[in-house]
Design a protein around this motif. Structure first.
Motif, PDB file in Angstrom:
ATOM      1  N   TRP A  40       0.844  -1.209   0.000  1.00 52.18           N
ATOM      2  CA  TRP A  40       0.000   0.000   0.000  1.00 52.18           C
ATOM      3  C   TRP A  40       0.870   1.246   0.000  1.00 52.18           C
ATOM      4  O   TRP A  40       0.649   2.186  -0.761  1.00 52.18           O
ATOM      5  N   VAL A  41       1.900   1.274   0.864  1.00 52.45           N
ATOM      6  CA  VAL A  41       2.791   2.435   0.946  1.00 52.45           C
ATOM      7  C   VAL A  41       3.615   2.570  -0.341  1.00 52.45           C
ATOM      8  O   VAL A  41       3.797   3.668  -0.868  1.00 52.45           O
ATOM      9  N   TRP A  42       4.123   1.429  -0.853  1.00 55.04           N
ATOM     10  CA  TRP A  42       4.938   1.455  -2.077  1.00 55.04           C
ATOM     11  C   TRP A  42       4.132   1.974  -3.262  1.00 55.04           C
ATOM     12  O   TRP A  42       4.619   2.793  -4.047  1.00 55.04           O
ATOM     13  N   LYS A  43       2.913   1.488  -3.381  1.00 54.95           N
ATOM     14  CA  LYS A  43       2.085   1.860  -4.517  1.00 54.95           C
ATOM     15  C   LYS A  43       1.712   3.339  -4.486  1.00 54.95           C
ATOM     16  O   LYS A  43       1.771   4.032  -5.505  1.00 54.95           O
ATOM     17  N   ARG A  44       1.332   3.841  -3.318  1.00 53.27           N
ATOM     18  CA  ARG A  44       0.847   5.220  -3.198  1.00 53.27           C
ATOM     19  C   ARG A  44       1.952   6.221  -2.890  1.00 53.27           C
ATOM     20  O   ARG A  44       1.754   7.434  -3.043  1.00 53.27           O
ATOM     21  N   GLN A  45       3.099   5.722  -2.434  1.00 54.53           N
ATOM     22  CA  GLN A  45       4.191   6.604  -2.022  1.00 54.53           C
ATOM     23  C   GLN A  45       3.712   7.611  -0.983  1.00 54.53           C
ATOM     24  O   GLN A  45       4.051   8.801  -1.017  1.00 54.53           O
ATOM     25  N   GLU A  46       2.910   7.094  -0.039  1.00 53.15           N
ATOM     26  CA  GLU A  46       2.396   7.896   1.065  1.00 53.15           C
ATOM     27  C   GLU A  46       2.754   7.210   2.378  1.00 53.15           C
ATOM     28  O   GLU A  46       2.825   5.978   2.441  1.00 53.15           O
ATOM     29  N   PRO A  47       2.951   7.998   3.450  1.00 52.91           N
ATOM     30  CA  PRO A  47       3.212   7.378   4.755  1.00 52.91           C
ATOM     31  C   PRO A  47       1.967   6.696   5.293  1.00 52.91           C
ATOM     32  O   PRO A  47       0.841   7.033   4.927  1.00 52.91           O
ATOM     33  N   VAL A  93       7.146   4.891   6.034  1.00 55.95           N
ATOM     34  CA  VAL A  93       7.293   6.009   5.102  1.00 55.95           C
ATOM     35  C   VAL A  93       8.092   5.532   3.903  1.00 55.95           C
ATOM     36  O   VAL A  93       8.999   4.704   4.030  1.00 55.95           O
ATOM     37  N   PRO A  94       7.740   6.032   2.705  1.00 55.45           N
ATOM     38  CA  PRO A  94       8.472   5.611   1.499  1.00 55.45           C
ATOM     39  C   PRO A  94       9.855   6.250   1.428  1.00 55.45           C
ATOM     40  O   PRO A  94      10.047   7.388   1.858  1.00 55.45           O
TER      41      PRO A  94
END
Length: 682
Positions: free
Chosen positions: A89-96, A126-127
């Motif tokens: 989820w974090v990797w895909k959205r690049q959101e914390p 965090v990304p």
């Protein structure tokens, strides 16, 4: 727990500068993360830190480093880069992502349960991004519930941004180091390939070089036999604790990963067990021995795939794309060396075969085996010639039987000359002339060191006769213990050299000869019945000379001229009485005995008329006296007169004198004329 920021404004930026300095100069990611933990705790409180990086081979996210917390097996877990898990989820959205408390999270129940089992109640991820380039993820965990403010989250994101540059720089340096190591490995493999090591020793050297960059537990080299489609194990480097020496070093590749490699010329990588795709018992055996990951790469040459390089892992860690690319490059180098080695071996074998054939041909030229160039007009001999014409053009196995000296080898040569193999070698072996202890080596060859005195490799007759005809004379003298191997060689057209384990295929026409009663030997247990019936495809009986007496004058004239020319004698006449005596003799040694008698007679002849030395007095060296000749002539005259009387004076016909004597009508008339028989029967 993750606590409040201990300072703000300029002090935060001062902390970032100190943080940047503290993480600089570390040699690996583990110490890099440890330095980050020490510096970060001056500002933020947390219990552990994790670094997550993508696997370039699989595209999955893997936990690379985890500080101050041990979760067995966690580094082997790969998670996809989608919404099915927190990391994705974090990797895909690049959101914390902040999850606290974890037990209230409803989206990823399995992962939540996994964390709660380890008493983890808060996660912050965090990304790690350097510009547009995604580097990985940085995670913070706590065994307590936390509340993170926007300022605190912004601080962690700024830390992640600075840390991403350092991690990417480190990964780039590591990739350059790995590339350098790969080039060094390829260079060292090249150096090993130009050595004079055996293939087993060479594979060990190659494996040790590859271990510097590609972890593996077992390595093997195979070579493809282009004629048979079989593969041969050229070298094997098994684990020290495992005995995987195969029962045979060659076989069909079907059902194994290497079969697909040989067919497509592309590497096959197995990171999971797949019996459905590869049902071979050998592949299953490898799995049973604990091997989980397998990589098979082609040995590619200009002519195609000549073999494979095989690596296996017990750990189950997947072979990565960079590892496979390196193995493919190593395979190309090995292929060049293997191609050169095979070409050298092929040339050496051709040279040895030509040299061996030369020796055989020289032996043939020095021996006198021409029994009259197949001369004969008798019905019995004409029947043999018709049989030769029938079986010659085929590839059928021929068993020639007959008494000693009847010309069985000459018949075998005639069969060969009428076959499609007539331009190829005719290789013979007299089984009775070779000691039983050496016969196997003569037939199948031997490897260097196979037995005491085997100082070099030697090709056997089966190998030398490839594409030609192999003639085994006196096959009844083959030892009983050697007969199963001979049967297999005839039936399967393959064999192994003595002391070797490589199966050699051959393509030969097989002819055997014997003066023994093989059927009786089978009944007596002295000859294998299966070998007898394999030989008894087309039996051909060569009649003794006493059953073809009308051919004796032709043979006498032929041998007389032959030896007269060789000895530079001018012999123009053969006394009729001598010819009659020679015709009347039973010749227990058959054509060979007749040949010897004529040669001796030519030697003792001084004038133009042949002085015959009869067989029965040959041992004493005394020439035939007129009295002895007269006795022989008288006996011949009496036999003809008796036959004429019994046939009422008829010469021809089924009941005529010629048929009773086993002679042609013209032959009988000629003899009657010489013996002055006829007036009383006109």
């Amino acid at each position: 727990m993750i606590g409040a920021v201990q300072s703000s404004g300029p002090e935060i930026y001062k902390a970032l500068v100190e943080l940047t300095q503290s993480i600089a100069g570390h040699g690996d990611l583990e110490s890099l993360c440890a330095g980050l933990v020490r510096s970060l705790r001056q500002v933020v409180s947390f219990d552990f830190l994790g670094l997550v990086l993508p696997d370039s081979a699989t595209g999955l996210l893997h936990l690379h480093t985890l500080t101050e917390l041990e979760i067995p097996g966690s580094r082997q877990i790969g998670l996809p880069t989608d919404d099915s898990n927190m990391l994705g989820w974090v990797w895909k959205r690049q959101e914390p992502l902040i999850i606290s408390p974890i037990e209230e999270e409803q989206r990823w129940t399995e992962m939540v349960a996994f964390l709660l089992e380890r008493n983890i109640h808060s996660i912050v991820m965090v990304p790690l991004t350097n510009g547009e380039h995604r580097v990985g993820l940085l995670g913070f965990g706590s065994f307590s519930v936390i509340e993170l403010s926007g300022e605190e989250l912004a601080f962690l994101q700024r830390v992640a941004s600075e840390f991403a540059v350092t991690v990417e720089s480190y990964l780039t340096r590591q990739e350059l180091v790995r590339e350098r190591d790969r080039l060094e490995v390829l260079f060292d493999i090249t150096n090993a390939l130009v050595s004079r090591l055996s293939w087993d020793e060479l594979l060990t050297e190659i494996s040790e070089q590859l271990l510097r960059v590609v972890d593996h537990d077992i390595a093997a080299l195979t070579v493809l036999d282009g004629e048979t489609g079989e593969v041969r194990l050229l070298g094997l480097r098994p684990p020290r604790d495992l005995n995987v020496e195969p029962e045979t070093k060659s076989g069909r590749p079907e059902g194994m990963p290497l079969a697909e490699v040989l067919r497509t010329g592309e590497p096959v990588v197995l990171n999971e067990i797949d019996f459905e795709r590869f049902p071979s018992p050998l592949y299953r055996r490898g799995v049973e021995e604990g091997f989980r990951a397998h990589c098979s790469v082609p040995l590619l040459t200009r002519k195609g795939v000549c073999g494979t390089l095989e690596l296996g892992r017990r750990s189950g860690i997947a072979f990565t794309d960079p590892e496979v690319r390196l193995l493919v490059q190593a395979g190309r180098q090995v292929a060049i060396a293997l191609e050169n080695s095979l070409a050298y071996s092929e040339l050496a074998e051709i040279k040895e075969k030509l040299a061996t054939e030369k020796l055989y041909l020289e032996g043939e030229l020095s021996s006198d085996q021409n029994f009259g160039n197949m001369l004969g007009e008798s019905p019995a001999f004409q029947s043999v010639l018709r049989s030769i014409q029938v079986v010659g053009p085929t590839d059928a196995t021929v068993l020639i039987t007959g008494e000693t000296g009847t010309g069985k080898e000459l018949v075998a040569r005639a069969v060969h000359d009428l076959s499609t193999r007539s331009r190829q070698s005719f290789i013979k072996l007299n089984c009775a002339a070779i000691p039983a202890t050496l016969l196997e080596s003569e037939l199948f060859g031997h490897e260097k060191g196979a037995f005491t005195g085997a100082l070099a490799q030697k090709m056997g007759r089966f190998e030398v006769a490839n594409h030609g005809t192999l003639f085994l004379d006196e096959i009844g003298d083959i030892p009983l213990e050697l007969q199963p191997k001979l049967l297999r060689a005839i039936q399967e057209q393959e064999f192994e050299r003595l002391g070797g384990n490589r199966t050699i295929r051959t393509d030969i026409r097989f002819i055997a000869a014997t003066n023994r009663d093989l059927k009786q030997m089978v009944d007596d247990g002295k000859f294998r019945s299966d070998l007898f019936y394999r030989l008894h495809v087309f039996p051909l009986l060569v009649p003794p000379l006493r059953d073809r007496r009308e051919d004796i004058p032709l043979l006498v004239q032929y041998f007389t001229q032959k030896y007269a020319q060789r000895l530079r004698r001018n012999i123009t006449a053969i006394p009729s009485a001598a010819m009659a005596a020679l015709t009347a003799y039973d010749w227990p040694g058959n054509v060979r005995e007749l040949q010897n008698v004529i040669e001796r007679s030519v030697i003792v002849t001084a004038g133009s008329e042949l002085r015959v030395v009869l067989p029965e007095v040959l041992r004493s060296g005394v020439a035939v006296s007129p009295g002895r000749l007269q006795v022989s002539v008288s006996g011949e005259r009496d036999r003809i007169l008796r036959a004429l009387k019994e046939s009422n004076g008829r010469i021809s016909g089924s009941d005529g004198a010629a048929a009773r004597l086993g002679l042609k009508r013209t032959t009988l008339q000629s003899r009657m004329k010489k013996l002055n028989i006829g007036r009383e029967f006109h």
